[in-house]
Design a protein around this motif. Sequence first.
Motif, PDB file in Angstrom:
ATOM      1  N   LEU A  59      -8.236  24.919  20.580  1.00  0.00           N
ATOM      2  CA  LEU A  59      -7.988  23.880  19.561  1.00  0.00           C
ATOM      3  C   LEU A  59      -6.719  23.110  19.927  1.00  0.00           C
ATOM      4  O   LEU A  59      -6.679  21.875  19.868  1.00  0.00           O
ATOM      5  N   TYR A  60      -5.700  23.881  20.316  1.00  0.00           N
ATOM      6  CA  TYR A  60      -4.433  23.252  20.677  1.00  0.00           C
ATOM      7  C   TYR A  60      -4.637  22.319  21.872  1.00  0.00           C
ATOM      8  O   TYR A  60      -4.075  21.235  21.923  1.00  0.00           O
ATOM      9  N   HIS A  61      -5.464  22.741  22.815  1.00  0.00           N
ATOM     10  CA  HIS A  61      -5.754  21.934  24.004  1.00  0.00           C
ATOM     11  C   HIS A  61      -6.361  20.589  23.611  1.00  0.00           C
ATOM     12  O   HIS A  61      -6.007  19.551  24.171  1.00  0.00           O
ATOM     13  N   TYR A  62      -7.273  20.597  22.663  1.00  0.00           N
ATOM     14  CA  TYR A  62      -7.956  19.349  22.302  1.00  0.00           C
ATOM     15  C   TYR A  62      -7.102  18.458  21.403  1.00  0.00           C
ATOM     16  O   TYR A  62      -7.147  17.237  21.514  1.00  0.00           O
ATOM     17  N   ILE A  63      -6.348  19.029  20.520  1.00  0.00           N
ATOM     18  CA  ILE A  63      -5.661  18.214  19.523  1.00  0.00           C
ATOM     19  C   ILE A  63      -4.176  18.512  19.394  1.00  0.00           C
ATOM     20  O   ILE A  63      -3.356  17.609  19.284  1.00  0.00           O
ATOM     21  N   GLY A  64      -3.795  19.760  19.396  1.00  0.00           N
ATOM     22  CA  GLY A  64      -2.423  20.132  19.036  1.00  0.00           C
ATOM     23  C   GLY A  64      -2.466  20.859  17.706  1.00  0.00           C
ATOM     24  O   GLY A  64      -3.483  21.469  17.382  1.00  0.00           O
ATOM     25  N   ASN A  65      -1.426  20.758  16.921  1.00  0.00           N
ATOM     26  CA  ASN A  65      -1.355  21.524  15.666  1.00  0.00           C
ATOM     27  C   ASN A  65      -2.097  20.831  14.516  1.00  0.00           C
ATOM     28  O   ASN A  65      -2.723  19.783  14.706  1.00  0.00           O
ATOM     29  N   LYS A  66      -2.004  21.405  13.335  1.00  0.00           N
ATOM     30  CA  LYS A  66      -2.752  20.885  12.182  1.00  0.00           C
ATOM     31  C   LYS A  66      -2.293  19.475  11.820  1.00  0.00           C
ATOM     32  O   LYS A  66      -3.109  18.611  11.491  1.00  0.00           O
ATOM     33  N   GLU A  67      -0.995  19.231  11.902  1.00  0.00           N
ATOM     34  CA  GLU A  67      -0.515  17.885  11.576  1.00  0.00           C
ATOM     35  C   GLU A  67      -1.053  16.856  12.582  1.00  0.00           C
ATOM     36  O   GLU A  67      -1.359  15.713  12.204  1.00  0.00           O
TER      37      GLU A  67
ATOM     38  N   THR B 117     -15.899  13.351  29.850  1.00  0.00           N
ATOM     39  CA  THR B 117     -16.681  13.120  28.641  1.00  0.00           C
ATOM     40  C   THR B 117     -16.657  14.356  27.752  1.00  0.00           C
ATOM     41  O   THR B 117     -16.539  14.267  26.544  1.00  0.00           O
ATOM     42  N   THR B 118     -16.760  15.526  28.398  1.00  0.00           N
ATOM     43  CA  THR B 118     -16.779  16.754  27.611  1.00  0.00           C
ATOM     44  C   THR B 118     -15.498  16.892  26.795  1.00  0.00           C
ATOM     45  O   THR B 118     -15.536  17.232  25.617  1.00  0.00           O
ATOM     46  N   TYR B 119     -14.369  16.580  27.432  1.00  0.00           N
ATOM     47  CA  TYR B 119     -13.095  16.661  26.715  1.00  0.00           C
ATOM     48  C   TYR B 119     -13.101  15.693  25.525  1.00  0.00           C
ATOM     49  O   TYR B 119     -12.811  16.073  24.395  1.00  0.00           O
ATOM     50  N   GLY B 120     -13.487  14.440  25.807  1.00  0.00           N
ATOM     51  CA  GLY B 120     -13.507  13.426  24.749  1.00  0.00           C
ATOM     52  C   GLY B 120     -14.484  13.772  23.641  1.00  0.00           C
ATOM     53  O   GLY B 120     -14.168  13.639  22.459  1.00  0.00           O
ATOM     54  N   ASP B 121     -15.663  14.237  24.024  1.00  0.00           N
ATOM     55  CA  ASP B 121     -16.678  14.603  23.021  1.00  0.00           C
ATOM     56  C   ASP B 121     -16.188  15.740  22.150  1.00  0.00           C
ATOM     57  O   ASP B 121     -16.349  15.719  20.928  1.00  0.00           O
ATOM     58  N   ASN B 122     -15.615  16.755  22.791  1.00  0.00           N
ATOM     59  CA  ASN B 122     -15.118  17.905  22.043  1.00  0.00           C
ATOM     60  C   ASN B 122     -14.028  17.497  21.073  1.00  0.00           C
ATOM     61  O   ASN B 122     -13.987  17.954  19.941  1.00  0.00           O
ATOM     62  N   ARG B 123     -13.152  16.622  21.538  1.00  0.00           N
ATOM     63  CA  ARG B 123     -12.053  16.146  20.740  1.00  0.00           C
ATOM     64  C   ARG B 123     -12.594  15.430  19.485  1.00  0.00           C
ATOM     65  O   ARG B 123     -12.182  15.710  18.379  1.00  0.00           O
ATOM     66  N   GLU B 124     -13.552  14.523  19.698  1.00  0.00           N
ATOM     67  CA  GLU B 124     -14.141  13.770  18.590  1.00  0.00           C
ATOM     68  C   GLU B 124     -14.829  14.710  17.597  1.00  0.00           C
ATOM     69  O   GLU B 124     -14.723  14.539  16.385  1.00  0.00           O
ATOM     70  N   ARG B 125     -15.513  15.707  18.146  1.00  0.00           N
ATOM     71  CA  ARG B 125     -16.209  16.682  17.296  1.00  0.00           C
ATOM     72  C   ARG B 125     -15.202  17.470  16.445  1.00  0.00           C
ATOM     73  O   ARG B 125     -15.396  17.652  15.241  1.00  0.00           O
ATOM     74  N   VAL B 126     -14.118  17.897  17.073  1.00  0.00           N
ATOM     75  CA  VAL B 126     -13.092  18.664  16.348  1.00  0.00           C
ATOM     76  C   VAL B 126     -12.500  17.812  15.228  1.00  0.00           C
ATOM     77  O   VAL B 126     -12.341  18.267  14.086  1.00  0.00           O
ATOM     78  N   ILE B 127     -12.207  16.540  15.524  1.00  0.00           N
ATOM     79  CA  ILE B 127     -11.628  15.646  14.512  1.00  0.00           C
ATOM     80  C   ILE B 127     -12.599  15.460  13.344  1.00  0.00           C
ATOM     81  O   ILE B 127     -12.202  15.517  12.179  1.00  0.00           O
ATOM     82  N   GLY B 128     -13.884  15.273  13.661  1.00  0.00           N
ATOM     83  CA  GLY B 128     -14.886  15.068  12.621  1.00  0.00           C
ATOM     84  C   GLY B 128     -15.025  16.282  11.713  1.00  0.00           C
ATOM     85  O   GLY B 128     -15.070  16.155  10.479  1.00  0.00           O
ATOM     86  N   ILE B 129     -15.078  17.454  12.310  1.00  0.00           N
ATOM     87  CA  ILE B 129     -15.236  18.679  11.512  1.00  0.00           C
ATOM     88  C   ILE B 129     -13.982  18.934  10.684  1.00  0.00           C
ATOM     89  O   ILE B 129     -14.059  19.295   9.502  1.00  0.00           O
ATOM     90  N   ALA B 130     -12.819  18.735  11.274  1.00  0.00           N
ATOM     91  CA  ALA B 130     -11.570  18.936  10.525  1.00  0.00           C
ATOM     92  C   ALA B 130     -11.498  17.965   9.346  1.00  0.00           C
ATOM     93  O   ALA B 130     -11.060  18.339   8.247  1.00  0.00           O
ATOM     94  N   ALA B 131     -11.951  16.725   9.559  1.00  0.00           N
ATOM     95  CA  ALA B 131     -11.936  15.741   8.468  1.00  0.00           C
ATOM     96  C   ALA B 131     -12.796  16.226   7.306  1.00  0.00           C
ATOM     97  O   ALA B 131     -12.407  16.121   6.142  1.00  0.00           O
TER      98      ALA B 131
END
Lengths: 193, 193
Positions: free
Chosen positions: A44-52, A3-17
């Motif tokens: 950051l790379y762990h959760y998503i990868g690069n900027k694209e 859950t922590t991984y998924g939550d962090n990922r969602e949070r990163v996507i939301g903030i980047a948006a």
Amino acid sequence: MSTTYGDNRERVIGIAAELFARNSYHGTGVAEICTAVGLGRGALYHYIGNKEALLYEISKTQVDRMNDQAEELLRAGRPAEELLREMARQLLRNIASHRSEWAVFFREYTALTGEKRDKVVAARERYEGYWRQVLDRGVDERVLRPTPRLLVKGILGMLNYTYLWFEPGGPVSPDELADEFLDALLDGVRLKG
Amino acid sequence: MSTTYGDNRERVIGIAAELFARNSYHGTGVAEICTAVGLGRGALYHYIGNKEALLYEISKTQVDRMNDQAEELLRAGRPAEELLREMARQLLRNIASHRSEWAVFFREYTALTGEKRDKVVAARERYEGYWRQVLDRGVDERVLRPTPRLLVKGILGMLNYTYLWFEPGGPVSPDELADEFLDALLDGVRLKG
């Protein structure tokens, strides 16, 4: 996936948006994203990868969600008019609660390259196809008249464009707005004799 | 203002719109614009001013043109249905022949600041106001039924969104598409008894 991984990922996507929506994709640096989400480049790379990859996730997540919801509705075999109204409500609800993501998607998806771009375009076309299916179903049910093929893009324009101006929490809810648009579309704005 | 000055200005705006549409406003440097238009920084400044002034001109020129055309139509005192159809045709014709400018406007106008941004927003609102006037006129003429205030934004969404997908020179002309959309909007897509 914890859950922590998924939550962090969602949070990163939301903030980047939000950052991309405010300062544009090209105008936002990775360092800025790291500061805003409170992670180093490695994390950051762990959760998503690069900027694209971030732009890809932002652009695709909500479209995928709309496709899932449309498929579920279509499977339920409800009458075409109900499907049209419900799909419009679903889309406006989603846009109202994810305005930054939709703004970034509409403004920036052309910055995606190769397979990422192809996948986003394919997901959009799938969604458009579901709307066309519902219009066709309405014709089969003798509820709708046959309409020109490009009208689907007009209907989606009507709905999608709300990302630019709709104010969540304002006097009109997403469901009410969807109904207002669908009333106009189904019965027309001409005064009946 | 000599013709050469005006021509050069228009040419610079057109080329910059293509660059911004392709690589985004933030992703396009002044040096790149100078190379593309074949002018030094001094000459570029002479024709337009800085990069934000270019974005302003791109964003405002076509909206101003639409306002001029709408005002002329409204003054001519034609029936509301004719006005609606003609305004839709004018907008789709303009979008079809200035896709880069409209793409840049919709994607990037939020990058404008201060007075420039206010003026672009005001020009957009004026245009929306003309559409509302025509809908109201149709109600007065007892041709249209009263419709919710936000429907204007839906109609403009339908039309504006074409910048994303309309192919000039394709099987459907801007005028035909405008008529298809207006047919749906005026009479609805529901099959009549």
